[in-house]
Motif scaffolding. Structure first.
Motif, short mmCIF file in Angstrom:
data_model
loop_
_atom_site.label_atom_id
_atom_site.label_comp_id
_atom_site.label_asym_id
_atom_site.label_seq_id
_atom_site.Cartn_x
_atom_site.Cartn_y
_atom_site.Cartn_z
N LEU A 33 -5.05 14.22 8.03
CA LEU A 33 -5.83 13.00 7.78
C LEU A 33 -6.15 13.06 6.53
N ASP A 34 -6.09 14.12 5.51
CA ASP A 34 -6.56 14.16 4.13
C ASP A 34 -5.24 13.67 3.59
N GLU A 35 -4.01 14.25 4.19
CA GLU A 35 -2.70 13.80 3.39
C GLU A 35 -2.32 12.24 3.53
N GLU A 36 -2.74 11.87 4.62
CA GLU A 36 -2.41 10.50 4.92
C GLU A 36 -3.40 9.70 3.74
N LYS A 37 -4.51 10.08 3.56
CA LYS A 37 -5.54 9.37 2.59
C LYS A 37 -4.70 9.41 1.24
N MET A 38 -4.23 10.72 1.00
CA MET A 38 -3.58 10.96 -0.43
C MET A 38 -2.29 10.07 -0.61
N TYR A 39 -1.69 9.75 0.38
CA TYR A 39 -0.32 8.68 0.38
C TYR A 39 -1.06 7.21 0.09
N ASP A 40 -2.17 6.99 0.64
CA ASP A 40 -2.68 5.76 0.38
C ASP A 40 -3.39 5.60 -0.91
N ASN A 41 -3.62 6.72 -1.67
CA ASN A 41 -3.99 6.52 -2.92
C ASN A 41 -2.84 6.62 -4.10
N ASN A 42 -1.44 6.68 -3.47
CA ASN A 42 -0.37 6.59 -4.46
C ASN A 42 0.08 5.32 -4.39
N PRO A 43 0.27 4.59 -5.43
CA PRO A 43 0.43 3.00 -5.29
C PRO A 43 2.16 2.83 -4.81
N ASP A 44 3.03 3.86 -5.26
CA ASP A 44 4.35 3.68 -4.68
C ASP A 44 4.40 3.85 -2.96
N ALA A 45 3.81 4.97 -2.63
CA ALA A 45 3.67 5.20 -1.22
C ALA A 45 3.13 4.08 -0.43
N LYS A 46 2.02 3.53 -1.02
CA LYS A 46 1.13 2.55 -0.32
C LYS A 46 2.17 1.24 -0.21
N GLN A 47 3.06 1.04 -1.35
CA GLN A 47 3.78 -0.20 -1.53
C GLN A 47 4.79 0.00 -0.30
N SER A 48 5.23 1.11 -0.11
CA SER A 48 6.33 1.37 0.87
C SER A 48 6.08 1.18 1.95
N LYS A 49 4.83 1.69 2.39
CA LYS A 49 4.17 1.55 3.78
C LYS A 49 4.12 -0.01 4.14
N GLU A 50 3.52 -0.79 3.27
CA GLU A 50 3.47 -2.10 3.46
C GLU A 50 4.62 -2.91 3.57
N TRP A 51 5.73 -2.37 2.94
CA TRP A 51 7.13 -2.99 3.02
C TRP A 51 7.49 -2.72 4.52
N ALA A 52 7.35 -1.63 5.20
CA ALA A 52 7.95 -1.28 6.41
C ALA A 52 6.95 -2.23 7.36
N LYS A 53 5.68 -2.27 7.34
CA LYS A 53 4.93 -2.99 8.08
C LYS A 53 5.50 -4.64 7.94
N GLN A 54 5.82 -5.20 6.99
CA GLN A 54 6.22 -6.53 6.67
C GLN A 54 7.76 -6.56 7.23
N ALA A 55 8.44 -5.51 7.13
CA ALA A 55 9.84 -5.48 7.44
C ALA A 55 10.11 -5.74 8.93
#
Length: 325
Positions: A33-55
């Motif tokens: 859970l802490d690691e997932e929060k860390m990804y959300d705090n990384n703008p590149d990782a967050k952007q990639s996650k949002e791209w996959a959601k849209q694609a």
């Protein structure tokens, strides 16, 4: 490097013995859970996650492998053990050996260890299920509701195409061709030194932040192009026009040869590192089910023609599979 057979036995036991105490499982859930929060705090990782959601619409690639703050706490120990039993089977795995080794000795050591763990008898791999993913995306862009972060000063767009592969209907040679062609086209259109990239830069795309990369998996893949830009629509249109021209008119033999040579040079560099070398085996093993495809892919990259690349890419890349974040 000492006692390789004894170390191999230990590795096999680690892989096939799911020793997960309940208290450790609870602790690891908190860590993830802490690691997932860390990804959300990384703008590149967050952007990639949002791209996959849209694609992706239905495909599992829509969701992060690590899970989410909502799904991670729902996982139970019995779920993990069931997953391990289903997928961690010798018939669903490959063992890659690099360096001098007696293959008969390796086979004997692994088989004896599997027998001692109750894993020695053949059990077929889990049946492959192809997800009914459309070629179109869920959301074309988020320009009306962009991600906003205090730590981002310059506007940045991650754009790209998803593509789909059905390994149940294709030979390994066809799968290799698809992924190689995608890599070649990505490099020919957006790689350093390509003429199309130079045209993009002349038209105002920021060369300093412009990056392109592709990802290939068993049933799907992506071409990503990313850059800082204040004009999101202009950047998107440039990329779509570049791909549209490639699909309609083809990419020149000169540009395809340039892309192939760039990819071959990078592969030669990667192969000098034993970790990267093994990673190449593993990746092609996942994509095709056969790690020896690593060598076939290398040979194919050398001899695939521009005509073949242009023919294959028209069947694989669809403009409706494009989205931006």
């Amino acid at each position: 490097r000492k006692n390789p057979m004894e170390n191999l036995k230990i590795m096999v036991e680690y892989v096939f013995t799911p020793y997960i105490p309940k208290d450790r499982f609870k602790e690891e859930t908190g860590t993830i859970l802490d690691e997932e929060k860390m990804y959300d705090n990384n703008p590149d990782a967050k952007q990639s996650k949002e791209w996959a959601k849209q694609a992706f619409v239905k495909h599992g690639a829509k969701f992060p492998v690590i899970g989410t703050q909502q799904t991670i706490p729902q996982i139970r120990l019995k779920d993990v053990l069931s997953m391990h039993s289903t997928f961690y089977r010798p018939s669903n795995m490959n063992l890659v050996i690099v360096g001098k080794a007696d293959i008969k000795d390796v086979e004997k050591t692994v088989q004896e260890k599997l027998d001692s763990l109750g894993k020695g008898n053949f059990i077929p791999p889990p049946e492959e299920v192809i997800q009914e993913e459309p070629s179109s995306v869920e959301i074309k862009d988020n320009f009306d509701n962009p991600m906003k972060r205090k730590d981002i000063k310059r506007s940045n767009v991650l754009a790209g195409w998803k593509y789909l592969v059905d390994p149940t209907k294709l030979s390994n040679e066809d799968i290799i061709d698809i992924h190689l062609c995608v890599m070649i086209v990505r490099c020919a259109l957006f790689g350093a030194g390509s003429k199309n990239r130079e045209d993009l830069v002349k038209n105002g795309v920021d060369d300093r932040t412009l990056v392109a990369y592709s990802e290939n998996f068993r049933t799907e893949g992506m071409i990503h192009v990313k850059a800082d830009t204040e004009d999101h629509n202009k950047f998107r249109n440039f990329l779509l026009e570049s791909m549209d021209n490639a699909l309609k008119n083809g990419i020149t033999e000169e540009e395809i040869e340039y892309a192939k040579n760039s990819l071959l040079t990078k592969q030669d560099t990667d192969n000098e590192d034993v970790i990267e070398f093994c990673d190449g085996f593993a990746r092609w093993g996942v994509v095709t089910g056969d790690p020896i495809a690593f060598f076939r892919a290398r040979e194919r990259l050398e001899n695939i023609s521009a005509k073949e690349v242009n023919q294959i890419i028209k069947k694989v890349i669809k403009q409706e599979g494009f989205t931006c974040v």
